[in-house]
Design a protein around this motif. Structure first.
Motif, PDB file in Angstrom:
ATOM      1  N   LEU A  56      -2.471 -10.424   1.600  1.00  0.00           N
ATOM      2  CA  LEU A  56      -1.096  -9.946   1.462  1.00  0.00           C
ATOM      3  C   LEU A  56      -0.083 -10.973   1.950  1.00  0.00           C
ATOM      4  O   LEU A  56       1.097 -10.906   1.596  1.00  0.00           O
ATOM      5  N   CYS A  57      -0.518 -11.924   2.756  1.00  0.00           N
ATOM      6  CA  CYS A  57       0.397 -12.972   3.226  1.00  0.00           C
ATOM      7  C   CYS A  57       0.884 -13.840   2.075  1.00  0.00           C
ATOM      8  O   CYS A  57       1.917 -14.522   2.193  1.00  0.00           O
ATOM      9  N   LYS A  58       0.143 -13.834   0.973  1.00  0.00           N
ATOM     10  CA  LYS A  58       0.524 -14.626  -0.187  1.00  0.00           C
ATOM     11  C   LYS A  58       1.377 -13.835  -1.175  1.00  0.00           C
ATOM     12  O   LYS A  58       1.772 -14.366  -2.216  1.00  0.00           O
ATOM     13  N   ALA A  59       1.628 -12.573  -0.860  1.00  0.00           N
ATOM     14  CA  ALA A  59       2.412 -11.732  -1.780  1.00  0.00           C
ATOM     15  C   ALA A  59       3.814 -12.287  -1.950  1.00  0.00           C
ATOM     16  O   ALA A  59       4.466 -12.688  -0.979  1.00  0.00           O
ATOM     17  N   GLU A  60       4.293 -12.314  -3.180  1.00  0.00           N
ATOM     18  CA  GLU A  60       5.623 -12.833  -3.472  1.00  0.00           C
ATOM     19  C   GLU A  60       6.696 -11.766  -3.336  1.00  0.00           C
ATOM     20  O   GLU A  60       7.872 -12.077  -3.138  1.00  0.00           O
ATOM     21  N   GLN A  61       6.317 -10.512  -3.448  1.00  0.00           N
ATOM     22  CA  GLN A  61       7.269  -9.412  -3.381  1.00  0.00           C
ATOM     23  C   GLN A  61       6.908  -8.482  -2.228  1.00  0.00           C
ATOM     24  O   GLN A  61       5.725  -8.194  -1.986  1.00  0.00           O
ATOM     25  N   LEU A  62       7.926  -7.998  -1.540  1.00  0.00           N
ATOM     26  CA  LEU A  62       7.702  -7.039  -0.462  1.00  0.00           C
ATOM     27  C   LEU A  62       7.013  -5.791  -0.983  1.00  0.00           C
ATOM     28  O   LEU A  62       6.192  -5.178  -0.281  1.00  0.00           O
ATOM     29  N   SER A  63       7.310  -5.420  -2.227  1.00  0.00           N
ATOM     30  CA  SER A  63       6.711  -4.217  -2.804  1.00  0.00           C
ATOM     31  C   SER A  63       5.190  -4.318  -2.871  1.00  0.00           C
ATOM     32  O   SER A  63       4.491  -3.306  -2.780  1.00  0.00           O
ATOM     33  N   GLU A  64       4.661  -5.532  -3.014  1.00  0.00           N
ATOM     34  CA  GLU A  64       3.210  -5.700  -3.060  1.00  0.00           C
ATOM     35  C   GLU A  64       2.579  -5.319  -1.723  1.00  0.00           C
ATOM     36  O   GLU A  64       1.524  -4.693  -1.672  1.00  0.00           O
ATOM     37  N   VAL A  65       3.242  -5.697  -0.644  1.00  0.00           N
ATOM     38  CA  VAL A  65       2.728  -5.366   0.689  1.00  0.00           C
ATOM     39  C   VAL A  65       2.899  -3.869   0.947  1.00  0.00           C
ATOM     40  O   VAL A  65       2.023  -3.212   1.511  1.00  0.00           O
ATOM     41  N   THR A  66       4.020  -3.323   0.526  1.00  0.00           N
ATOM     42  CA  THR A  66       4.298  -1.903   0.735  1.00  0.00           C
ATOM     43  C   THR A  66       3.300  -1.022  -0.001  1.00  0.00           C
ATOM     44  O   THR A  66       2.774  -0.053   0.552  1.00  0.00           O
ATOM     45  N   GLN A  67       3.012  -1.368  -1.250  1.00  0.00           N
ATOM     46  CA  GLN A  67       2.166  -0.518  -2.081  1.00  0.00           C
ATOM     47  C   GLN A  67       0.689  -0.621  -1.732  1.00  0.00           C
ATOM     48  O   GLN A  67      -0.080   0.315  -1.981  1.00  0.00           O
ATOM     49  N   HIS A  68       0.286  -1.729  -1.148  1.00  0.00           N
ATOM     50  CA  HIS A  68      -1.128  -1.878  -0.793  1.00  0.00           C
ATOM     51  C   HIS A  68      -1.462  -0.977   0.393  1.00  0.00           C
ATOM     52  O   HIS A  68      -0.805  -1.046   1.430  1.00  0.00           O
ATOM     53  N   GLU A  69      -2.469  -0.147   0.229  1.00  0.00           N
ATOM     54  CA  GLU A  69      -2.830   0.804   1.287  1.00  0.00           C
ATOM     55  C   GLU A  69      -4.178   0.459   1.909  1.00  0.00           C
ATOM     56  O   GLU A  69      -5.120   0.093   1.201  1.00  0.00           O
ATOM     57  N   ILE A  70      -4.233   0.548   3.218  1.00  0.00           N
ATOM     58  CA  ILE A  70      -5.510   0.533   3.923  1.00  0.00           C
ATOM     59  C   ILE A  70      -5.856   1.996   4.168  1.00  0.00           C
ATOM     60  O   ILE A  70      -5.254   2.650   5.018  1.00  0.00           O
ATOM     61  N   LYS A  71      -6.787   2.506   3.399  1.00  0.00           N
ATOM     62  CA  LYS A  71      -7.078   3.932   3.448  1.00  0.00           C
ATOM     63  C   LYS A  71      -7.987   4.265   4.629  1.00  0.00           C
ATOM     64  O   LYS A  71      -8.927   3.537   4.958  1.00  0.00           O
ATOM     65  N   GLY A  72      -7.689   5.405   5.236  1.00  0.00           N
ATOM     66  CA  GLY A  72      -8.497   5.852   6.356  1.00  0.00           C
ATOM     67  C   GLY A  72      -9.950   6.062   5.982  1.00  0.00           C
ATOM     68  O   GLY A  72     -10.857   5.816   6.788  1.00  0.00           O
ATOM     69  N   SER A  73     -10.211   6.509   4.753  1.00  0.00           N
ATOM     70  CA  SER A  73     -11.594   6.720   4.318  1.00  0.00           C
ATOM     71  C   SER A  73     -12.369   5.414   4.295  1.00  0.00           C
ATOM     72  O   SER A  73     -13.577   5.390   4.577  1.00  0.00           O
ATOM     73  N   ASP A  74     -11.689   4.300   3.964  1.00  0.00           N
ATOM     74  CA  ASP A  74     -12.358   2.999   3.964  1.00  0.00           C
ATOM     75  C   ASP A  74     -12.642   2.524   5.387  1.00  0.00           C
ATOM     76  O   ASP A  74     -13.667   1.894   5.650  1.00  0.00           O
ATOM     77  N   VAL A  75     -11.725   2.820   6.307  1.00  0.00           N
ATOM     78  CA  VAL A  75     -11.957   2.468   7.713  1.00  0.00           C
ATOM     79  C   VAL A  75     -13.175   3.223   8.229  1.00  0.00           C
ATOM     80  O   VAL A  75     -14.038   2.654   8.913  1.00  0.00           O
ATOM     81  N   ARG A  76     -13.278   4.517   7.901  1.00  0.00           N
ATOM     82  CA  ARG A  76     -14.440   5.302   8.323  1.00  0.00           C
ATOM     83  C   ARG A  76     -15.732   4.735   7.741  1.00  0.00           C
ATOM     84  O   ARG A  76     -16.759   4.673   8.421  1.00  0.00           O
ATOM     85  N   LYS A  77     -15.674   4.323   6.489  1.00  0.00           N
ATOM     86  CA  LYS A  77     -16.874   3.761   5.851  1.00  0.00           C
ATOM     87  C   LYS A  77     -17.299   2.480   6.549  1.00  0.00           C
ATOM     88  O   LYS A  77     -18.499   2.249   6.762  1.00  0.00           O
ATOM     89  N   ASN A  78     -16.323   1.650   6.933  1.00  0.00           N
ATOM     90  CA  ASN A  78     -16.662   0.424   7.655  1.00  0.00           C
ATOM     91  C   ASN A  78     -17.320   0.736   8.995  1.00  0.00           C
ATOM     92  O   ASN A  78     -18.218   0.029   9.444  1.00  0.00           O
TER      93      ASN A  78
END
Length: 301
Positions: A56-78
């Motif tokens: 996300l550090c390479k994202a050109e638009q703020l909207s790209e960072v905003t829309q990208h979600e780290i989902k809680g279900s993925d954290v649980r899976k990890n």
């Protein structure tokens, strides 16, 4: 003014051995934050996302960072199935989430419902009841500061959304007076890819409260994938911090209300177990206060 962001983890699926992936609990909860802290909390959360999703550090638009979600279900899976590095990154992410909540005077509130095996669970009734209860808790917070608040619920579908706020609307506009004067309007709905702090609420509810509740109240249900001992460190490392982050208040009868409330339909255990083993510690009385008016990538280390 305060803002409150509400999400849920779990559903109304019956807890049964033939469905080993059925959620053993339903959690409806989220975070509150003073309006003056909303912008700074949002920027800090975006920074957390960039740290654990370096692309996300390479994202050109703020909207790209905003829309990208780290989902809680993925954290649980990890936490459940990831290697040592992935589990460590998940724990560090959650520590960072609690850091920014503490830094910006945010508070956590939730209703946790523990299911009983093979018994039908009425999500259509429990979810609105949870929203009504959380609204009571939330409206007490700005009321103590002679202020007001607004709630934003994660949107599901129109059929599911509408019944969840009718109980609030009728209490605000019924004959006889507004029973929830601390909130300026019935809860509204937002989408998590456009409301960054709904994503933060999801992480709190789905990757902290949900797995802690599963491990605390359902650890003996070995056939269910969500009742995993991999979640044990969450309560051990973060339980005390979650306890301090609660918003609790005394009602007109000086009874403690709010915070993270567990309805354990199975073994009738205390809500205090969410924060650590043992008996609950009695809270001291406080001076009289006004009560309520009326496919993801693994995390980067």
């Amino acid at each position: 003014m305060h803002l409150c962001y509400i999400d849920e983890a779990g559903n109304g699926q019956t807890l049964d051995p033939v469905r080993p992936d059925a959620p053993p609990v339903l959690v409806v909860g989220g975070v509150t934050v003073p309006r003056s802290q909303v912008k700074d909390l949002t920027w800090d959360f975006l920074a957390v996302k960039k740290h654990y999703r370096p692309q996300l550090c390479k994202a050109e638009q703020l909207s790209e960072v905003t829309q990208h979600e780290i989902k809680g279900s993925d954290v649980r899976k990890n936490l459940r199935t990831g290697n040592h590095q992935w589990r460590g990154a998940a724990m560090k992410l959650l520590a960072s989430v609690l850091d920014i909540l503490e830094r910006h005077d945010a508070r956590v509130l939730a209703r946790v419902w523990v299911k009983e095996e093979r018994l039908a669970f009425d999500e259509s009734g429990v979810y609105p009841a949870s929203v009504g209860s959380l609204t009571e808790t939330f409206q007490a917070q700005p009321a103590h500061e002679h202020s007001h608040g607004m709630m934003v619920l994660d949107s599901r579908t129109k059929v599911k959304n509408a019944p969840n706020v009718h109980c609030v609307t009728t209490r605000k506009y019924r004959t006889g007076g507004d029973g929830l004067r601390g909130v300026i309007e019935s809860p509204v709905f937002g989408h998590s890819d456009t409301h960054t702090l709904l994503q933060l609420a999801d992480l709190v509810v789905s990757s902290l409260l949900f797995p802690i509740a599963c491990h605390t109240y359902m650890s003996d249900v070995t056939w269910n994938v969500h009742c995993d001992d991999a979640y044990r460190p969450l309560r051990e490392q973060f339980g005390a911090r979650l306890k301090k982050l609660q918003f609790r208040y005394q009602d007109v009868e000086r009874k403690w209300r709010g915070g993270i409330v567990v309805s354990d339909r199975r073994t009738r255990q205390s809500s205090s177990l969410m924060f650590g083993p043992g008996k609950p510690t009695a809270l001291p009385l406080i001076p009289e206060q006004p009560g309520p008016v009326g496919d993801s990538a693994p995390l980067q280390p």
